[in-house]
Design an enzyme around this catalytic site. Structure first.
Site, PDB file in Angstrom:
ATOM      1  N   SER A 111      -8.433  -0.341  -5.333  1.00 11.72           N
ATOM      2  CA  SER A 111      -8.757   0.076  -3.962  1.00 11.72           C
ATOM      3  C   SER A 111     -10.262   0.282  -3.823  1.00 11.72           C
ATOM      4  O   SER A 111     -11.032  -0.646  -3.932  1.00 11.72           O
ATOM      5  CB  SER A 111      -7.971   1.335  -3.593  1.00 11.72           C
ATOM      6  OG  SER A 111      -6.616   1.026  -3.373  1.00 11.72           O
ATOM      7  N   LYS A 157       0.851  -1.183   0.000  1.00  8.01           N
ATOM      8  CA  LYS A 157       0.000   0.000   0.000  1.00  8.01           C
ATOM      9  C   LYS A 157       0.885   1.231   0.000  1.00  8.01           C
ATOM     10  O   LYS A 157       1.247   1.779   1.044  1.00  8.01           O
ATOM     11  CB  LYS A 157      -0.928   0.003   1.214  1.00  8.01           C
ATOM     12  CG  LYS A 157      -2.136   0.922   1.008  1.00  8.01           C
ATOM     13  CD  LYS A 157      -2.991   0.466  -0.143  1.00  8.01           C
ATOM     14  CE  LYS A 157      -4.120   1.432  -0.450  1.00  8.01           C
ATOM     15  NZ  LYS A 157      -4.839   1.061  -1.672  1.00  8.01           N
TER      16      LYS A 157
END
Length: 618
Positions: free
Chosen positions: A409, A206
Site C-alpha cells: 500500500s 482492499k
C-alpha cells in the site's frame, strides 16, 4: 483589603511550591541521568573485563529484530539492567547483527558461534533470511556453529537450522505449526454499540475495512491471503530443508504421518525431533556445557565456557574508503506511515521527507537506498515522502528501494519513483488500493438520550461524528477515494512502464509475495540489502564509497518518554492480562498482534493506503 492580601499571599505560596517542585524535579532528573551514564560506563568496563581472550560469539538474542531501532538501544539495555522488564519488548537492529556476525567471521579471537535463542521472539522472513546468509558465511569460513535451546519456536529454528549441530533439551520440542493470519472483526460489536461506519474504498481485495463491515474474512481476501501465506511457508520449509539436508516432506510431514511418527516416539517431542533429524542430539544444559567447554575452553572467572555475548561484542568503525567524498545514504521507512514527525514504530512524513531532502542537498551523497518495511498508512503522508523520493531522483542521484518483510500500500506508493526496486522472495508488497473510514455515533448517542442540533451554512459543514454524514459529503469522499486510486494506478503505470489497465489488473488492493511481484513486474529484482547496495553503487558508477546510515536521532525528551513507555507497556499489560479469563487473554494477544493502525489514523482527508491483512503469525 485583608482578604485580597490573603489571596495574593496564597497565590504566591502556591506559585513558590510549584516552582520548588519543578526545580527539585529538574535536578533529580539531571542526577538520574548522570547516575545512569556512570552506571552504564561501569557496566561496559565490567563487560570488557569479562570478555575472554578467545572463544565463541554467543548470539543470545532477546526480543525482536527490526530494521531500525525505535529508541536508544544503550539506554534501553541499561534500564533493563536496573529495573528488569520483559525482554520480549527489546529491539535488535538487523544490520548491526549481520555486521557483527560478518566481522566475527574474520576475528581471530572468535573461534566459533553459539546460537542461544530461548529469548528470541522473532522477525519477518526476509530479516531471518538475511541473518541466515551471514550465518552461512560464518559457517563456511570453517568456524563451527552450535545451536542450543530448551525448545525451538518457528523463528528460532530457522536460525538454528544454519548451525553445524543443533542441541535440544530432553523435555523440549521443535514447534513448526506453519503460518496463519488472524484478524479481529467488529461488525456485530459496532452494531450493538449502534456505531455507524461509513466506508469509502476502491479495490476488490482492499480488505483493511473488512473488520468494520464483516464478522469474517471475505472470499476475495481469503483467496488472496491463502496464496501468499502458502508461498511464505513454502519458502520457509525450502530453506530449512536445504540447511538440514532433508526433503521438505521430512521437515514437515503430512499431519497423519506426523502423528504416526509422534506415536512411534511415545509422544516424546524431543525424541520425535531427533528421529526426524531436526536436531542432532538431546542434551541437558549440563551436558551442553561440557560440549561447549571442550570446544571453546573453560573460563574459571565466569564459571562458564569462553564466550563473548553479541551484546558485548564491540567492532571498530570501518575506515572510510574514499575520504567520505562518495557516500550512499541509507534512509529507513519502518512502520505505519503517518502525518507529521516520526513517532516510535511509525514513519513520520515530516521526518522522512527531511532526511530525503538532506540527502538530496548533500554533495557527498551520490545515491540513496530507501529501506522500506511498511504496511502503508496516510495518503497525504505517503505522497509527501514519494515526492521527496522523486526529487532525489530528479536531482540526478539514483534511488534504490530495498524492501524488507513488508512494503505494501503506502509502502509501495513511496517506492514508485525509485530507479530500481529490490524485494525478498518473501516480501509482502502491492496492496494497491485506497479506502476511507469515518465512524459516526448519532445512534449511540440517541440510545443514551443525547442529541445533536444546530445550524450550518451548508450541508458539508454538518459533517460531524455526532450526526449522520450528509449525503453530499459522502459523495465527495467517494469521489476523492476514486481519484486517489486513479492517482495510485497512474503512478505505478508510469514507474513500471505499464498501462493503467494493466496495473489495475494487478491492483484492486491485492497483496503479492515478492516472487509474484517480480513476475508481475512490480519489482525489478529478488534479493536482499547487499544487492541493493551493489545496485546503488552500479547506478551511481561508484567503485569506492561509504554507507551513510541516516536516521532521526531521538532527543533526551524522546528517549526518556520512550523508556517510560516501554517500561509501562512491558509491565502493566501483562499484569492486567493475567487477571483476565483465558478466552479474553487470547483476544488480548490477538489485538496486540494486529498492526497498530486504528489508533494512528491522522490523514487530514481520512484517506488511507494500508494493508491490514499483511499481519501474520510465524
Amino acid at each position: 483589603m485583608r482578604a485580597l492580601w490573603q489571596i495574593i499571599v496564597a497565590i504566591f505560596k502556591l506559585s513558590w511550591r510549584v516552582l520548588n517542585f519543578i526545580r527539585q524535579a529538574f535536578f533529580n532528573l539531571i542526577f538520574l541521568i548522570v547516575l545512569l551514564v556512570g552506571l552504564g560506563a561501569y557496566l561496559q568496563v565490567q563487560d570488557a573485563n569479562q570478555r575472554p581472550e578467545k572463544g565463541a560469539l554467543l548470539v543470545n538474542l532477546s526480543g525482536t529484530i527490526v530494521d531500525t531501532l525505535s529508541s536508544d538501544i544503550k539506554l534501553r539495555q541499561l534500564s533493563q539492567e536496573l529495573i528488569g522488564g520483559n525482554n520480549e519488548v527489546q529491539e535488535n537492529s538487523l544490520f548491526d547483527i549481520v555486521k557483527q556476525i560478518r566481522y566475527a567471521k574474520d576475528d581471530e579471537k572468535i573461534s566459533g558461534m553459539v546460537l542461544s535463542l530461548n529469548n528470541f521472539v522473532g522477525a519477518d522472513q526476509p530479516s531471518l533470511k538475511y541473518i541466515g546468509k551471514a550465518l552461512k558465511e560464518f559457517r563456511d569460513s570453517g568456524k563451527p556453529i552450535y545451536a542450543i535451546g530448551d525448545s525451538y519456536s518457528q523463528g528460532q529454528y530457522y536460525l538454528a537450522s544454519f548451525a553445524n549441530k543443533i542441541y535440544l533439551s530432553p523435555m523440549g520440542d521443535v514447534s513448526l505449526p506453519g503460518i496463519a493470519t488472524n484478524g479481529l472483526y467488529y461488525k456485530s460489536l459496532l452494531d450493538k454499540l449502534k456505531v455507524t461506519t461509513n466506508i469509502f474504498r476502491v479495490g476488490t481485495y482492499k480488505s483493511a475495512v473488512e473488520p468494520f463491515i464483516r464478522d469474517d474474512m471475505s472470499p476475495e481476501a481469503r483467496q488472496a491471503d491463502s496464496r501468499w501465506v502458502n508461498a511464505l511457508w513454502s519458502n520457509y520449509l525450502t530453506d530449512v530443508a536445504a540447511n538440514r539436508g532433508l526433503s521438505v516432506g521430512e521437515v514437515y510431514p503430512e499431519p497423519t504421518q506426523l502423528i504416526k511418527q509422534l506415536k512411534a516416539s511415545n509422544g516424546n517431542t524431543a525424541e520425535f525431533a531427533l528421529n526426524s533429524k531436526l536436531v542432532d542430539a538431546i542434551h541437558s544444559r549440563a551436558d551442553i556445557e561440557k560440549v561447549l567447554t571442550k570446544e571453546f575452553g573453560w573460563n574459571e572467572k565466569n564459571k562458564n565456557f569462553n564466550f563473548t555475548s553479541i551484546y558485548n561484542y564491540q567492532i571498530p568503525d570501518p575506515e572510510p574508503k574514499y575520504e567520505k567524498d562518495a557516500e550512499i545514504a541509507v534512509i529507513f521507512a519502518n512502520g505505519a506511515i503517518v502525518d507529521g514527525p516520526e513517532m516510535p514504530g511509525m514513519v513520520g512524513s515530516d521526518t522522512t521527507a527531511k532526511l530525503l531532502r538532506d540527502a538530496r542537498l548533500d554533495d557527498n551523497v551520490k545515491a540513496v537506498i530507501l529501506r522500506v518495511n511498511s504496511p502503508g498508512g496516510s495518503v497525504t503522508a505517503s505522497e509527501m515522502i514519494r515526492a521527496e523520493v522523486q526529487a532525489v531522483k530528479d536531482a540526478g542521484k539514483p534511488v534504490v528501494v530495498s524492501m524488507g518483510g513488508l512494503a505494501a500500500s503506502g509502502g509501495y506508493w513511496i517506492s514508485t519513483p525509485a530507479d530500481y526496486i529490490i524485494s525478498s522472495p518473501s516480501t509482502l508488497t502491492g496492496s494497491i488500493g485506497i479506502f476511507g473510514v469515518i465512524n459516526t455515533f448519532e445512534n449511540s448517542l440517541d440510545a443514551i438520550g443525547v442529541h445533536t442540533d444546530g445550524v450550518a451554512t451548508s450541508p458539508l459543514a454538518e459533517a460531524t461524528i455526532t450526526k449522520q454524514l450528509p449525503p453530499q459529503f459522502a459523495e465527495m469522499m467517494q469521489l476523492t477515494i476514486e481519484n486517489g486510486y486513479k492517482t495510485f494506478i497512474n503512478l505505478v503505470a508510469k514507474a513500471r512502464n505499464k498501462t493503467p489497465a494493466e496495473v489495475d489488473k494487478l491492483a484492486q488492493g491485492r497483496v503479492w509475495i515478492g516472487l509474484d511481484a517480480k513476475n508481475n513486474g512490480l519489482v525489478d529484482m529478488l534479493g536482499d540489502f547487499d544487492d541493493a547496495v551493489n545496485k546503488a553503487a552500479e547506478l551511481a558508477k561508484l567503485e569506492s564509497y561509504d554507507l551513510k546510515w541516516t536516521k532521526n536521532e531521538p532527543g533526551l525528551r524522546d528517549i526518556l518518554l520512550g523508556q517510560a513507555s516501554i517500561s509501562v507497556n512491558s509491565l502493566l499489560p501483562e499484569a492486567f492480562k493475567i487477571q483476565l479469563p483465558a478466552p479474553l487473554q487470547q483476544v488480548a494477544d490477538d489485538m496486540n498482534k494486529q498492526p497498530g493502525f486504528f489508533g494512528n489514523m491522522n490523514d487530514p482527508g481520512h484517506r488511507y493506503i494500508y494493508c491490514l491483512s499483511c499481519s501474520y503469525s510465524n
